[in-house]
Design an enzyme around this catalytic site. Structure first.
Site, PDB file in Angstrom:
ATOM      1  CG  ASP A 128      36.551  41.364  39.549  1.00 54.76           C
ATOM      2  OD1 ASP A 128      35.329  40.753  39.486  1.00 54.76           O
ATOM      3  OD2 ASP A 128      36.421  42.257  41.324  1.00 54.76           O
ATOM      4  CD  GLU A 212      31.597  38.609  38.295  1.00 55.86           C
ATOM      5  OE1 GLU A 212      31.232  37.703  38.598  1.00 55.86           O
ATOM      6  OE2 GLU A 212      32.423  39.241  38.227  1.00 55.86           O
ATOM      7  CG  ASP A 295      37.923  44.268  44.074  1.00 58.40           C
ATOM      8  OD1 ASP A 295      37.120  43.860  44.865  1.00 58.40           O
ATOM      9  OD2 ASP A 295      38.176  45.359  44.797  1.00 58.40           O
TER      10      ASP A 295
END
Ligand SMILES: [Zn+2]
Length: 344
Positions: A128, A212, A295
């Site tokens: 992340d 991501e 997170d």
């Protein structure tokens, strides 16, 4: 250019410039056909005196390029002393000489060599990316964001001030300009060093890395965060992960940004809209009462979503990825190879 002066220049410098021009035109025309978008790859532009990358490329023929200890031989220039950043292994293919804006000359020596692969890793990981911590992994590790640009702002401001106050055309102005350029170069070097070390370690330790798929260009439009985001150089980091993954037989899987990675409870899949609030760093899931660190939970979700995409792509049974446990990349590779051979 007279005949005499053409002989003074390395012939490959001219040939490679023409090759670059050809590539630029090809890119322009293929882009034109594909997108019909006027903002795409534009027509090649002429080189200017200022603001362009100053470089030339030369190729190897008949031992015209050689490296012995701290000396480099280049066509037309002969032997030059240089500082070597690393030992050269393999066969030299070409050399690009660049002049940086601070007046340094850098020779990038392109070699063909076999890469020694890292031993196989057994762990898969989700990342992340953030601003407070540079990244948080699905194992719960948080890597600090060094924020190099922020830490150097005072120095930069001083250098900018000196430059703007110096008289145009004076030698002090040249000095101030070089000093400012050196400051910027230092920031880039520090950041690149950090990114290389981090990406190499992650590739070494993990087999599948899920991240991501960030649209940085869109995010920079948020002015409050723009500086921090460009300082983080996420795209550079992802590029490094991707090419290092290719070298060492690892997989980097991107997960769509619209996937609600922070809001989903990684334990039961419940979507908690309250987590949209960025200040909420930890929460109990209202459905299963699982304790989630913001997170780490997001990283775990990115991992399982990445593994799901990979499995769906190669048609592996659901059970393999369901728990977010180890999935052998070999399995994926074999399956995807089979699929490729079927496609052709
Ligand atoms: Zn839950």
């Amino acid at each position: 250019m007279t005949v005499q002066s053409i002989k003074e220049v390395d012939k490959f410098a001219l040939q490679n410039s023409l090759k670059n021009l050809e590539t630029a035109y090809k890119n322009f025309f293929t882009d034109l056909k594909k997108s019909k978008n006027k903002k795409g790859v534009g027509l090649p532009k002429f080189k200017k005196k200022n603001g362009c990358k100053k470089s030339y490329k030369t190729n190897l023929t008949n031992r015209n390029i050689q490296v012995i200890e701290n000396r480099l031989k280049l066509p037309k220039l002969g032997w030059i002393k240089f500082h070597k950043s690393q030992d050269i292994s393999g066969q030299i293919v070409n050399v690009t000489v660049t002049r940086t804006s601070s007046g340094k000359y850098i020779a990038s020596i392109n070699c063909e060599t076999e890469i020694e692969k890292y031993p196989q890793a057994t762990q898969n990981i989700g990342l992340d990316l953030g601003i407070k911590s540079y990244l948080v992994t699905s194992t719960g590790e948080a890597v600090d964001n060094p924020k190099y640009y922020r830490t150097q702002t005072r120095k930069l401001r001083k250098a900018h001030k000196k430059l703007s106050r110096s008289q145009k055309g004076s030698s002090n102005r040249v000095k101030a300009k070089n000093k400012l350029a050196r400051n910027y170069e230092r920031i880039t070097n520090l950041r690149d060093d950090f990114l290389h070390k981090l990406s190499t370690r992650l590739i070494k330790e993990n087999s599948i890395i899920c991240i991501e798929d960030l649209r940085v260009a869109n995010m920079v439009k948020n002015h409050k965060l723009a500086l921090s985001i460009s300082d983080a150089s996420w795209s550079k980091f992802v590029t490094m992960l991707e090419y290092k993954a290719l070298w060492h037989d690892r997989i980097v899987q991107k997960v769509n940004t619209f996937y609600p990675s922070s809001q989903t409870c990684n334990h039961c899949g419940f979507i908690n809209p309250l987590v949209k609030d960025l200040k909420l760093r930890e929460w109990f899931c209202p459905n299963c009462n699982n304790y989630n660190l913001r997170d780490k939970n997001a990283a775990l979700n990115i991992l399982s979503e990445g593994l799901r995409i990979l499995s769906a792509a190669v048609g592996a049974p659901d059970a393999i990825y369901a728990c977010g446990e180890f999935v052998s990349p070999d399995l994926f590779r074999q399956k995807s190879l089979k699929q490729e051979s079927r496609d052709f």
